[in-house]
Design a protein around this motif. Structure first.
Motif, PDB file in Angstrom:
ATOM      1  N   PRO A  19       0.827  -1.202   0.000  1.00  0.00           N
ATOM      2  CA  PRO A  19       0.000   0.000   0.000  1.00  0.00           C
ATOM      3  C   PRO A  19       0.862   1.252   0.000  1.00  0.00           C
ATOM      4  N   VAL A  20       0.394   2.272  -0.721  1.00  0.00           N
ATOM      5  CA  VAL A  20       1.069   3.571  -0.758  1.00  0.00           C
ATOM      6  C   VAL A  20       0.272   4.567   0.074  1.00  0.00           C
ATOM      7  N   SER A  21      -1.061   4.433   0.051  1.00  0.00           N
ATOM      8  CA  SER A  21      -1.946   5.286   0.832  1.00  0.00           C
ATOM      9  C   SER A  21      -3.243   4.504   1.073  1.00  0.00           C
ATOM     10  N   LEU A  22      -4.257   5.153   1.647  1.00  0.00           N
ATOM     11  CA  LEU A  22      -5.541   4.473   1.870  1.00  0.00           C
ATOM     12  C   LEU A  22      -6.218   4.101   0.558  1.00  0.00           C
ATOM     13  N   ILE A  23      -5.881   4.825  -0.510  1.00  0.00           N
ATOM     14  CA  ILE A  23      -6.578   4.582  -1.781  1.00  0.00           C
ATOM     15  C   ILE A  23      -5.658   4.130  -2.908  1.00  0.00           C
ATOM     16  N   PHE A  40       8.655  -4.244 -13.816  1.00  0.00           N
ATOM     17  CA  PHE A  40       8.196  -2.865 -13.684  1.00  0.00           C
ATOM     18  C   PHE A  40       7.229  -2.713 -12.518  1.00  0.00           C
ATOM     19  N   VAL A  41       6.959  -1.469 -12.156  1.00  0.00           N
ATOM     20  CA  VAL A  41       6.068  -1.138 -11.042  1.00  0.00           C
ATOM     21  C   VAL A  41       4.884  -0.353 -11.587  1.00  0.00           C
ATOM     22  N   ALA A  42       3.660  -0.710 -11.152  1.00  0.00           N
ATOM     23  CA  ALA A  42       2.447   0.011 -11.537  1.00  0.00           C
ATOM     24  C   ALA A  42       1.719   0.454 -10.272  1.00  0.00           C
ATOM     25  N   VAL A  43       0.933   1.503 -10.405  1.00  0.00           N
ATOM     26  CA  VAL A  43       0.143   2.029  -9.288  1.00  0.00           C
ATOM     27  C   VAL A  43      -1.332   1.784  -9.573  1.00  0.00           C
TER      28      VAL A  43
END
Ligand SMILES: [Zn+2]
Length: 71
Positions: A19-23, A40-43
């Motif tokens: 997790p990066v944030s609540l959303i 690779f990295v995706a959000v």
């Protein structure tokens, strides 16, 4: 969950996520095409509400989507 590799278009496999944030969260992917080898990295992010939560978190503020128009 999988995602297509942006370079060769083949399916990529999820390796891990956090997790990066609540959303939102970041997910690490590895392309299944051995000749490509791209990692690779995706959000992934929650962008709007379709139906409100019965247990809303006051720290989460999301726009409410307009009802879809039916024809
Ligand atoms: Zn690839």
């Amino acid at each position: 969950m999988s995602m297509n590799c942006p370079h060769c278009g083949q399916i990529s496999t999820t390796r891990t996520s956090k997790p990066v944030s609540l959303i939102s969260k970041e997910t690490w992917y590895q392309c299944r095409n051995l000749e490509c080898g791209h990692t690779f990295v995706a959000v992934t992010e929650v962008v709007r509400t379709l139906s409100p939560s019965a247990r809303p978190n006051p720290l989460v503020r999301l726009p409410i989507s307009r009802p879809a128009t039916r024809r």
